[in-house]
Design a protein around this motif. Sequence first.
Motif, short mmCIF file in Angstrom:
data_model
loop_
_atom_site.label_atom_id
_atom_site.label_comp_id
_atom_site.label_asym_id
_atom_site.label_seq_id
_atom_site.Cartn_x
_atom_site.Cartn_y
_atom_site.Cartn_z
N GLU A 1 2.06 6.88 -6.67
CA GLU A 1 1.02 7.83 -7.10
C GLU A 1 1.50 9.26 -6.91
O GLU A 1 1.32 10.12 -7.78
CB GLU A 1 -0.25 7.56 -6.31
CG GLU A 1 -1.40 8.45 -6.75
CD GLU A 1 -2.65 8.14 -5.94
OE1 GLU A 1 -3.63 8.88 -6.13
OE2 GLU A 1 -2.66 7.16 -5.16
N SER B 1 0.84 -1.22 0.00
CA SER B 1 0.00 0.00 0.00
C SER B 1 0.86 1.25 0.00
O SER B 1 0.60 2.24 -0.70
CB SER B 1 -0.93 -0.02 1.21
OG SER B 1 -1.81 -1.12 1.15
N PHE B 2 1.91 1.24 0.82
CA PHE B 2 2.80 2.41 0.90
C PHE B 2 3.52 2.65 -0.44
O PHE B 2 3.66 3.76 -0.90
CB PHE B 2 3.81 2.18 2.03
CG PHE B 2 4.76 3.34 2.20
CD1 PHE B 2 4.33 4.52 2.83
CD2 PHE B 2 6.08 3.25 1.75
CE1 PHE B 2 5.20 5.56 2.99
CE2 PHE B 2 6.93 4.31 1.89
CZ PHE B 2 6.50 5.48 2.51
N ALA C 1 1.16 4.13 -2.84
CA ALA C 1 0.91 5.55 -2.51
C ALA C 1 2.07 6.43 -2.97
O ALA C 1 1.90 7.54 -3.51
CB ALA C 1 0.67 5.69 -0.99
#
Length: 236
Positions: A21, A14-15, A18
Amino acid sequence: MTMASIKDPHVVDSFRMAMEEVYSRLLVPTSGEISEAAVELGLSHRRSMKSAADTCSKKCEDDKLFETIQTNKQDLAKKTLLMKEKRDAISRSVVEMEQKQGQKDALRLQMETLREEQAERRDVVVSQNRANKDRLKNLLKAKQVFQERLGLEIRRIHGQKLQFVFQNVNPASPENVYTFTMGINADGSYQIMSSDPVLESLGDLDKRLKQTNNISAFLANIRKEFVAQTRFSTGS
């Protein structure tokens, strides 16, 4: 974030997602930014094109100006050469005119000189004719006197020559003939040429005639010389 969360095996993914992005957002500009960049790029391109067009136009103008200058130089050189040829032609014409004027002046001077010489010759001829007429008149007068008294006859021989014929010189033979020949020079002077019989004193008599111009006295002296020579030859 708690330690428990970190221990979650999906947290790392997830990190990572992120962060990717965020990185993508930082790298990829927005549509507004793209539009502004495109406008700026277009303006820069137009400025570059206009500058290039101005440079090309100036270059063309400079080339035309150079051609014009070259053409003007060529025209000026032709006109200068033409003016030089005209000046040379004018100079030649002036020299020819001066030469013709000099020839004209020389001819005029020659004509004036000829007129003066002709006038002088005419005066001389008139004077000589007048002198000759006077001399012939004197001869005719002397002829009349001597012909009547002393039997003198004057004959014209060979143009301007005169032959004087004396008779009655020798009392013993009055029919004997004694002669001398005399000419008239161009200046009107008398010239004793010969005598028959020859008189030794003829040269002195001729010189005296030139000095006195007295034809009557000369004829009388000639007759005296013939008489003296006749007396000497006869011993009388």
